[in-house]
Scaffold this active site. Structure first.
Site, mmCIF file in Angstrom:
data_model
loop_
_atom_site.group_PDB
_atom_site.id
_atom_site.type_symbol
_atom_site.label_atom_id
_atom_site.label_comp_id
_atom_site.label_asym_id
_atom_site.label_seq_id
_atom_site.Cartn_x
_atom_site.Cartn_y
_atom_site.Cartn_z
ATOM 1 N N LYS A 156 0.823 -1.211 0.000
ATOM 2 C CA LYS A 156 0.000 0.000 0.000
ATOM 3 C C LYS A 156 0.865 1.272 0.000
ATOM 4 C CE LYS A 156 -2.263 -1.974 3.342
ATOM 5 N NZ LYS A 156 -1.981 -3.391 3.048
ATOM 6 N N ILE A 157 1.853 1.324 0.892
ATOM 7 C CA ILE A 157 2.659 2.545 1.008
ATOM 8 C C ILE A 157 3.617 2.685 -0.177
ATOM 9 C CG2 ILE A 157 4.400 3.720 2.419
ATOM 10 C CD1 ILE A 157 3.065 2.309 4.890
ATOM 11 N N ASP A 176 9.782 -6.661 -5.053
ATOM 12 C CA ASP A 176 8.736 -7.185 -4.174
ATOM 13 C C ASP A 176 8.479 -8.611 -4.649
ATOM 14 O OD1 ASP A 176 6.133 -7.834 -2.999
ATOM 15 O OD2 ASP A 176 5.901 -5.696 -2.605
ATOM 16 N N CYS A 207 8.980 -2.492 2.923
ATOM 17 C CA CYS A 207 8.584 -3.890 3.150
ATOM 18 C C CYS A 207 8.452 -4.129 4.648
ATOM 19 C CB CYS A 207 9.613 -4.832 2.524
ATOM 20 S SG CYS A 207 11.282 -4.513 3.056
ATOM 21 N N PRO A 208 7.746 -5.174 5.041
ATOM 22 C CA PRO A 208 7.628 -5.459 6.470
ATOM 23 C C PRO A 208 8.949 -5.980 7.028
ATOM 24 C CG PRO A 208 6.510 -7.151 5.179
ATOM 25 C CD PRO A 208 7.018 -6.149 4.199
ATOM 26 N N THR A 234 11.381 4.426 6.039
ATOM 27 C CA THR A 234 10.203 4.705 6.874
ATOM 28 C C THR A 234 9.513 3.385 7.227
ATOM 29 O OG1 THR A 234 8.758 4.956 4.957
ATOM 30 C CG2 THR A 234 9.760 6.978 5.811
ATOM 31 N N GLU A 265 14.970 2.017 18.434
ATOM 32 C CA GLU A 265 14.137 3.191 18.730
ATOM 33 C C GLU A 265 13.285 3.029 19.981
ATOM 34 O OE1 GLU A 265 11.682 3.222 15.063
ATOM 35 O OE2 GLU A 265 9.968 2.865 16.361
ATOM 36 N N HIS A 297 9.824 8.318 14.199
ATOM 37 C CA HIS A 297 8.678 7.462 13.852
ATOM 38 C C HIS A 297 7.382 8.279 13.780
ATOM 39 C CE1 HIS A 297 7.551 2.944 13.872
ATOM 40 N NE2 HIS A 297 6.639 3.641 13.188
HETATM 41 P P1 NAD Z 1 1.784 -3.835 2.850
HETATM 42 O O1 NAD Z 1 1.584 -5.153 3.533
HETATM 43 O O2 NAD Z 1 0.657 -3.239 2.089
HETATM 44 O O3 NAD Z 1 3.021 -3.938 1.842
HETATM 45 C C1 NAD Z 1 4.212 -4.597 2.138
HETATM 46 C C2 NAD Z 1 4.793 -5.097 0.824
HETATM 47 O O4 NAD Z 1 6.092 -5.618 1.114
HETATM 48 C C3 NAD Z 1 3.958 -6.217 0.184
HETATM 49 O O5 NAD Z 1 3.682 -5.915 -1.165
HETATM 50 C C4 NAD Z 1 4.867 -7.443 0.303
HETATM 51 O O6 NAD Z 1 4.715 -8.351 -0.777
HETATM 52 C C5 NAD Z 1 6.231 -6.781 0.292
HETATM 53 N N1 NAD Z 1 7.285 -7.634 0.801
HETATM 54 C C6 NAD Z 1 7.194 -8.713 1.627
HETATM 55 N N2 NAD Z 1 8.402 -9.260 1.796
HETATM 56 C C7 NAD Z 1 9.275 -8.529 1.048
HETATM 57 C C8 NAD Z 1 10.658 -8.622 0.797
HETATM 58 N N3 NAD Z 1 11.402 -9.592 1.336
HETATM 59 N N4 NAD Z 1 11.219 -7.687 0.002
HETATM 60 C C9 NAD Z 1 10.474 -6.721 -0.568
HETATM 61 N N5 NAD Z 1 9.147 -6.597 -0.376
HETATM 62 C C10 NAD Z 1 8.564 -7.487 0.416
HETATM 63 O O7 NAD Z 1 2.323 -2.868 3.982
HETATM 64 P P2 NAD Z 1 2.294 -1.267 3.992
HETATM 65 O O8 NAD Z 1 1.019 -0.790 4.589
HETATM 66 O O9 NAD Z 1 2.704 -0.764 2.659
HETATM 67 O O10 NAD Z 1 3.441 -0.977 5.063
HETATM 68 C C11 NAD Z 1 4.784 -1.361 4.828
HETATM 69 C C12 NAD Z 1 5.580 -1.257 6.116
HETATM 70 O O11 NAD Z 1 5.685 0.121 6.486
HETATM 71 C C13 NAD Z 1 4.882 -1.917 7.332
HETATM 72 O O12 NAD Z 1 5.215 -3.293 7.419
HETATM 73 C C14 NAD Z 1 5.440 -1.140 8.490
HETATM 74 O O13 NAD Z 1 6.570 -1.818 9.018
HETATM 75 C C15 NAD Z 1 5.877 0.194 7.878
HETATM 76 N N6 NAD Z 1 5.090 1.341 8.383
HETATM 77 C C16 NAD Z 1 5.749 2.381 8.938
HETATM 78 C C17 NAD Z 1 5.039 3.478 9.412
HETATM 79 C C18 NAD Z 1 5.713 4.684 10.022
HETATM 80 O O14 NAD Z 1 5.042 5.495 10.672
HETATM 81 N N7 NAD Z 1 7.008 4.867 9.829
HETATM 82 C C19 NAD Z 1 3.634 3.477 9.331
HETATM 83 C C20 NAD Z 1 2.997 2.391 8.735
HETATM 84 C C21 NAD Z 1 3.734 1.322 8.258
#
Ligand code: NAD
Length: 332
Positions: A156-157, A176, A207-208, A234, A265, A297
């Site tokens: 999503k992000i 991805d 990515c997570p 991020t 953190e 964060h």
């Molecule tokens: P999401 O689940 O929609 O997307 C994550 C993507 O990462 C997926 O498309 C998945 O296939 C991909 N992925 C999985 N394993 C991978 C790998 N080994 N290499 C590359 N890509 C891989 O999640 P999202 O909502 O886009 O959020 C992503 C991350 O952002 C979250 O997991 C969280 O840790 C982080 N986040 C940070 C903040 C902040 O305030 N800094 C806020 C929200 C989320």
């Protein structure tokens, strides 16, 4: 449901209370400032749900204590769930819910903010002008147009960020394991990491954090990157080996670093530590570089995101209370 809410700040209380008051049947919310850990778990006594955030310690021991107290649900008010021992939760029969989709724009726009701050040295310019110093030496930037931005994780992000930077005229490449077909159709090229590192002017991590992505950025991956690359994180701190990144900054391989998250953190972020000595020498070293910008964060921290987080967190609790299990729940 009676819910013990951990790691709360005034803004959490405000948004959760507002969303709770709007429900036809409100929950009983008990706010605690302390983090959830083995010492504080007892505060969840008589509660059926626990609500926690990114740096709470939701490990096997804490989960066992919560299950013993009669807690049924761990409602995360965040998207990432790396802080939860899901295997232990499953064994204990605890449900885990998260807010999978609150505002990808909040985080993607923050990543863009870090890029634009670093590429034009706005953080340094801000201080200069306030010191009556209008010299430009050292502030030379670069255009974003025609630069190659690598997005690691196009969920999503990452997908929102890819769309934003394409709007700036950047070429987007991505990695991805599950490519996004809409981005492919829009011209985003998915590449294996060893082909992606040498092509990117800017790398942004979305990515997570899990066993596959822990220390995705190491001495080895940095060595394959372009000289002067900009790295933006991020995602989660553990995606980066911070010591390797410090070496990369010292050798000038990394030209700019923008972080919203940091491996350690949990002992620093979300608190005012301004009256205390900084004990983390690795973090202290990061702060010495003029080409590093760190935020604590806060990428998620917009009015829209907090509104959605509060609404979805309470909806998750209501769904579990009613025995309805929805797709938004990570249910064991
Ligand atoms: P999401 O689940 O929609 O997307 C994550 C993507 O990462 C997926 O498309 C998945 O296939 C991909 N992925 C999985 N394993 C991978 C790998 N080994 N290499 C590359 N890509 C891989 O999640 P999202 O909502 O886009 O959020 C992503 C991350 O952002 C979250 O997991 C969280 O840790 C982080 N986040 C940070 C903040 C902040 O305030 N800094 C806020 C929200 C989320």
């Amino acid at each position: 449901m009676k819910v013990a809410i951990f790691s709360t700040k005034p803004y959490d209380r405000e948004f959760l209370t507002q969303a709770n008051n709007a429900l036809p049947q409100a929950h009983e919310l008990i706010f605690h400032e302390t983090q959830l850990n083995t010492q504080s778990a007892l505060l969840a006594q008589n509660c059926q749900a626990v609500c926690c955030f990114v740096n709470d310690h939701v490990d096997a021991t804490t989960l066992a204590q919560l299950a013993e107290l009669g807690v049924k649900l761990i409602a995360l008010r965040c998207a990432g769930f790396n802080q939860v021992d899901l295997t232990a939760a499953k064994k204990l029969g605890l449900l885990v819910a998260r807010v999978a989709d609150y505002s990808p724009h909040a985080v993607a726009e923050h990543a863009l903010g870090l890029m634009l701050m670093l590429n034009r040295n706005l953080h340094r310019a801000y201080h200069r002008v306030r010191e009556n110093d209008y010299s430009l030496n050292g502030l030379l930037g670069f255009d974003m147009v025609n630069k190659t931005v690598a997005v690691i994780g196009t969920g999503k992000i990452g997908a929102v960020l890819a769309t934003i930077v394409r709007g700036l005229g950047c070429r987007v490449i991505a990695y991805d394991p599950e490519p996004n077909s809409a981005l492919v159709a829009a011209g985003v090229a998915y590449l294996p990491l060893d082909q992606l590192w040498p092509q990117a002017d800017i790398i942004s991590l979305h990515c997570p954090l899990n066993t596959h992505t822990h220390h995705l950025i190491t001495n080895n991956s940095i060595a394959q990157m372009k000289n002067g690359v900009m790295l933006i994180n991020t995602g989660r701190g553990g995606l980066i080996d911070t010591k390797a990144v410090i070496d990369g900054l010292k050798s000038k391989k990394i030209g700019h670093l923008g972080l919203d998250v940091y491996e350690e953190e949990g002992d620093l972020f979300f608190e005012d530590n301004s009256n205390q000595l900084l004990q983390d020498d690795v973090f202290a070293r990061l702060l010495t570089f003029p080409n590093v910008v760190i935020t604590g964060h806060q990428a998620f921290f917009t009015r829209e995101a907090l509104t959605a987080i509060a609404r979805v967190t309470l909806a998750n609790i209501t769904h579990v209370e009613r025995g309805e299990l929805t797709q938004v729940c990570l249910v064991n």
